[in-house]
Design an enzyme around this catalytic site. Structure first.
Site, short mmCIF file in Angstrom:
data_model
loop_
_atom_site.label_atom_id
_atom_site.label_comp_id
_atom_site.label_asym_id
_atom_site.label_seq_id
_atom_site.Cartn_x
_atom_site.Cartn_y
_atom_site.Cartn_z
N GLN A 1 65.20 -4.14 19.86
CA GLN A 1 64.55 -3.45 18.75
C GLN A 1 63.98 -4.46 17.75
O GLN A 1 62.91 -4.24 17.18
CB GLN A 1 65.55 -2.53 18.05
CG GLN A 1 64.90 -1.40 17.28
CD GLN A 1 64.13 -0.47 18.19
OE1 GLN A 1 64.44 -0.30 19.36
NE2 GLN A 1 63.07 0.14 17.67
N HIS B 1 60.31 -5.72 18.02
CA HIS B 1 59.18 -4.85 17.72
C HIS B 1 58.32 -5.42 16.60
O HIS B 1 57.09 -5.38 16.65
CB HIS B 1 59.66 -3.45 17.33
CG HIS B 1 59.74 -2.50 18.47
ND1 HIS B 1 58.65 -2.12 19.20
CD2 HIS B 1 60.79 -1.84 19.01
CE1 HIS B 1 59.01 -1.27 20.16
NE2 HIS B 1 60.31 -1.09 20.06
N GLU C 1 66.70 5.82 13.53
CA GLU C 1 65.73 6.27 14.53
C GLU C 1 66.39 6.30 15.91
O GLU C 1 66.30 7.29 16.64
CB GLU C 1 64.54 5.31 14.54
CG GLU C 1 63.51 5.62 15.60
CD GLU C 1 62.47 4.53 15.74
OE1 GLU C 1 61.42 4.80 16.35
OE2 GLU C 1 62.70 3.41 15.25
N HIS C 2 67.05 5.22 16.28
CA HIS C 2 67.80 5.12 17.53
C HIS C 2 69.27 4.87 17.22
O HIS C 2 69.59 4.00 16.42
CB HIS C 2 67.29 3.95 18.39
CG HIS C 2 65.82 3.98 18.65
ND1 HIS C 2 64.92 3.21 17.92
CD2 HIS C 2 65.08 4.64 19.57
CE1 HIS C 2 63.70 3.43 18.38
NE2 HIS C 2 63.77 4.29 19.37
N ASP D 1 62.65 4.32 25.50
CA ASP D 1 61.34 3.84 25.10
C ASP D 1 60.30 4.04 26.21
O ASP D 1 59.12 4.20 25.93
CB ASP D 1 61.41 2.35 24.76
CG ASP D 1 61.55 2.09 23.28
OD1 ASP D 1 61.59 3.06 22.51
OD2 ASP D 1 61.61 0.92 22.89
N HIS E 1 51.34 47.71 -2.96
CA HIS E 1 52.16 47.56 -1.76
C HIS E 1 52.82 48.89 -1.41
O HIS E 1 52.86 49.31 -0.25
CB HIS E 1 53.26 46.50 -1.98
CG HIS E 1 52.79 45.09 -1.82
ND1 HIS E 1 51.84 44.52 -2.64
CD2 HIS E 1 53.14 44.14 -0.92
CE1 HIS E 1 51.64 43.28 -2.26
NE2 HIS E 1 52.40 43.01 -1.21
#
Length: 434
Positions: free
Chosen positions: A262, A265, A329-330, A363, A422
């Site tokens: 990770q 990235h 996220e993960h 991924d 109404h």
């Protein structure tokens, strides 16, 4: 770069909060102003702006924006048979998992003569963005294009930046075309988002934009999503991240490899290890030092590790509490009873269970979608799925008997709100003779 080790029990509440903060998005105000300027230029000048901005930022002078079929054919010949097979396998697995997500229409008779329904319709036009940046992402093309195709969105376009030679990345082209996208454009950055949101002479206007990107792309997506003439977006986004929970029996080698997968990235990525074992913490720190120099993107990963941390906690209960507060996220669970821990996870984009489930499987080709909420947005947002490519609408149908059954309640509730029309819309119907 050695990741610093902290002991949760010894930290003040203030320091705990600091440790769980993400790296700040750099130059936010400057990026916002620059992205807005690009959006305005594209809205004003259309294709001319796209050609000009591509020359300025990508250093490429294009003759056309749309990828011709001849380039797609050439792209396929440039890939090996094993690369093509890997793309096909990923598409097959992602399709298989996402086909099970198609929303089912429902029909309920809430009382005699009152029928309520909920129906799904595909979003008519969607734009998919696949970045190229420091590395092309054919996997992103798959993750975006497959659910869009399953949802049945009639118009599906994809934008991706051109390479220095003026062509799009071959793997991205093949992944996108095999996943069902026919219209691909060589446009990147904030200008691609603007083109899809508002349309140009070449790029169709879409209703919703999907896909990851750098700070400029993310900012542009936010800006167009707040404009009524722009386009909706998939989710808020920030730098990529992973949190690993590991016990004393976890493999330090595996944990370190997950953290580095990770970290590579981007320099603004963040990785966190929560472990119940001081010994494992030290072993992982050593493994990181040994594995880091072996990476082609070691400089990027090293910079990300500077924003990262190893935290020793007293027990797994504390680890889960900290993880849920962080909302990664993960989330990777490398503990003895990893499956048993899943039920206690409430905030995470995607969970990876056990020692044989690296984050890279998700991924690429396990079948789940890797477009996930980052920066803590997993507390309220879900990862990408077929449901985000459709919209729901409700339908109701009443018979006269149904309106008679509901009439008194409608009139009473309308009276509570002081909305006479109404009530009249009901009473005027019910006085009509049968």
């Amino acid at each position: 770069m050695t990741m610093k080790i902290y002991r949760w029990a010894e930290l003040t509440d203030a320091l705990r909060g600091t440790l769980l903060q993400r790296p700040a998005v750099a130059e936010e105000k400057a990026i916002r102003g620059g992205a807005q300027s690009i959006i305005d230029q594209v809205r004003s000048d259309g294709d001319l702006a796209l050609f000009s901005l591509t020359a300025k930022y990508d250093h490429v002078k294009l003759a056309e924006l749309q990828v011709p079929q001849s380039e797609v054919v050439a792209a396929e010949t440039s890939l090996t048979s094993s690369q093509l097979a890997a793309i096909d396998l990923a598409i097959d697995n992602v399709r298989r998992f996402h086909e099970a997500q198609v929303p089912v229409n429902i029909r309920v008779e809430t009382m005699p003569g009152v029928v309520c329904e909920r129906m799904s319709r595909p979003i008519e036009a969607v734009g998919l963005y696949v970045p190229a940046g420091t590395a092309p992402l054919p996997s992103a093309a798959i993750m975006l294009a497959v659910p869009a195709a399953i949802a049945g969105c009639p118009t599906r376009i994809l934008c991706t930046p051109p390479r220095p030679d003026g062509t799009a990345d071959p793997a991205v082209l093949i992944a996108a075309s095999r996943a069902g996208v026919k219209d691909i454009y060589k446009v990147g950055g904030a200008q691609a988002i603007a083109a899809m949101a508002y349309g140009t002479e070449s790029v169709p206007k879409v209703r919703k934009i999907f896909g990851p990107g750098n700070a400029w792309v993310t900012c542009a997506k936010t800006l167009v999503s707040t404009d009524t003439e722009g386009a909706a977006i998939d989710m808020p986004a920030g730098p990529s991240e992973v949190l690993v929970i590991a016990d004393a029996d976890a493999s330090a080698e595996f944990v370190a490899s997950d953290l580095l997968s990770q970290a590579e990235h981007g320099v603004d990525s963040q990785v966190v290890l929560l472990t119940t074992s001081s010994e494992l913490a030290e072993q992982v720190a050593t493994e990181l030092e040994e594995q880091l120099p072996l990476l082609s993107r070691a400089d990027i990963a090293a910079a990300a590790l500077a924003n990262s941390r190893i935290i020793v906690v007293e027990d797994l209960d504390t680890a889960i509490d900290v993880s849920n507060a962080y909302a990664p996220e993960h989330l990777i669970l490398q503990v003895a009873d990893a499956r048993g821990l899943v039920s206690r996870v409430s905030n995470a984009g995607s969970v990876f269970v056990g020692p044989w489930t690296p984050e890279s499987a998700g991924d690429y080709c396990s079948g789940t979608n890797h477009v996930l909420p980052t920066y803590g947005y997993a507390r309220a947002w879900s990862g990408l799925g077929v449901d985000q490519f459709v919209r729901q609408m409700t339908v109701q149908e009443l018979s006269r008997e149904g309106l008679e059954n509901l009439g008194d309640a409608i009139v009473s509730l309308a009276g509570l709100e002081g909305l006479d029309a109404h009530a009249a819309a009901v009473t005027r119907r019910l006085v009509v003779p049968r």
